[in-house]
Design an enzyme around this catalytic site. Sequence first.
Site, PDB file in Angstrom:
ATOM      1  N   SER A  81       0.989  -1.150   0.114  1.00  0.00           N
ATOM      2  CA  SER A  81      -0.062  -0.188   0.035  1.00  0.00           C
ATOM      3  C   SER A  81       0.992   1.158   0.225  1.00  0.00           C
ATOM      4  O   SER A  81       2.044   1.212   0.436  1.00  0.00           O
ATOM      5  CB  SER A  81      -1.105  -0.003   1.340  1.00  0.00           C
ATOM      6  OG  SER A  81      -1.678  -0.824   1.299  1.00  0.00           O
TER       7      SER A  81
HETATM    8  N1  SAH Z   1      -0.824  -4.615   4.169  1.00  0.00           N
HETATM    9  C1  SAH Z   1      -0.194  -5.102   2.800  1.00  0.00           C
HETATM   10  C2  SAH Z   1      -1.244  -4.944   1.689  1.00  0.00           C
HETATM   11  C3  SAH Z   1      -0.932  -5.761   0.787  1.00  0.00           C
HETATM   12  S1  SAH Z   1      -2.309  -5.644  -0.523  1.00  0.00           S
HETATM   13  C4  SAH Z   1       1.248  -4.551   2.755  1.00  0.00           C
HETATM   14  O1  SAH Z   1       1.525  -3.543   3.378  1.00  0.00           O
HETATM   15  O2  SAH Z   1       2.003  -4.988   1.978  1.00  0.00           O
HETATM   16  C5  SAH Z   1      -3.646  -6.557   0.347  1.00  0.00           C
HETATM   17  C6  SAH Z   1      -3.165  -8.067   0.702  1.00  0.00           C
HETATM   18  O3  SAH Z   1      -4.542  -8.776   1.057  1.00  0.00           O
HETATM   19  C7  SAH Z   1      -2.566  -9.057  -0.518  1.00  0.00           C
HETATM   20  O4  SAH Z   1      -1.451  -9.503  -0.500  1.00  0.00           O
HETATM   21  C8  SAH Z   1      -3.753  -9.983  -0.948  1.00  0.00           C
HETATM   22  O5  SAH Z   1      -3.262 -11.217  -1.244  1.00  0.00           O
HETATM   23  C9  SAH Z   1      -4.353  -9.927   0.288  1.00  0.00           C
HETATM   24  N2  SAH Z   1      -5.933 -10.573   0.267  1.00  0.00           N
HETATM   25  C10 SAH Z   1      -6.653 -10.598  -0.384  1.00  0.00           C
HETATM   26  N3  SAH Z   1      -7.917 -11.192  -0.203  1.00  0.00           N
HETATM   27  C11 SAH Z   1      -7.647 -11.813   1.065  1.00  0.00           C
HETATM   28  C12 SAH Z   1      -8.401 -12.605   1.683  1.00  0.00           C
HETATM   29  N4  SAH Z   1      -9.791 -12.926   1.546  1.00  0.00           N
HETATM   30  N5  SAH Z   1      -7.718 -13.172   2.979  1.00  0.00           N
HETATM   31  C13 SAH Z   1      -6.358 -12.719   3.280  1.00  0.00           C
HETATM   32  N6  SAH Z   1      -5.636 -11.836   2.549  1.00  0.00           N
HETATM   33  C14 SAH Z   1      -6.237 -11.484   1.237  1.00  0.00           C
END
Ligand code: SAH
Length: 214
Positions: A64
């Site tokens: 993000s």
């Molecule tokens: N907090 C992270 C943001 C990553 S983007 C950072 O700082 O890098 C959002 C993440 O949510 C992705 O890695 C994606 O794989 C995950 N995601 C999407 N759907 C999900 C679900 N149902 N359960 C758990 N994780 C999920």
Amino acid sequence: MIDTFRHKGMRKQMVAEITEKGIYDSGVITALESVPRHLFLDNAFLEFAYQDKAFPIGAGQTISHPYTVAFQSQLLQIKKGEKILEIGTGCGYQTSILCYLGAKVFSIERQKSLYDKTKLLLPSLGYSPKLFFGDGYKGLPSFAPFDKIIVTAGAPFIPEALKEQLKIGGTLIIPVGDGKVQQMFSLKKTTDTLFVTKEHGDFKFVPLLEQKAQ
Ligand code: SAH
């Protein structure tokens, strides 16, 4: 890769940029100045690590924007020792910010490759959250209730399981919307069934996916 004075300088500049955009919580500011964001990205992105941008982290996902991480962290108002559930570990940057703020972090990721990579990375940086491979829609019933819950992917709706797993007095921060843009919501749980909901503007996230990991 290591953390140098040059990286620290770049971080200060990144933080100056996001404070100008409205981040004022001193704990969050210190956390963003301290956690080395470049160590969460591939070497190829080193020069970009401290711009206020999202970047690929593999498996079609992105880290993000630092502003978004700061904004969600600020809304959480974390106090040391609080039990926090994060949905969407990704590369673990937001997870590490929560650890830095003194929270006891439980984080779920549905992409196995990201889960495996982040599980190795975070202890090497000195953070020790509890990481889980699974479906964030379900939360972690066996570890509930949580003081706060943060969702870091765009949810088409607010999962009931997450509302249930929040302590009374606790807060859920979640971007909601199934288009390209989501609205950031905070829900404060006042009784078992009552929530005070506030909206905090538009953000862009990758989607919170509903099927189990591949
Ligand atoms: N907090 C992270 C943001 C990553 S983007 C950072 O700082 O890098 C959002 C993440 O949510 C992705 O890695 C994606 O794989 C995950 N995601 C999407 N759907 C999900 C679900 N149902 N359960 C758990 N994780 C999920």
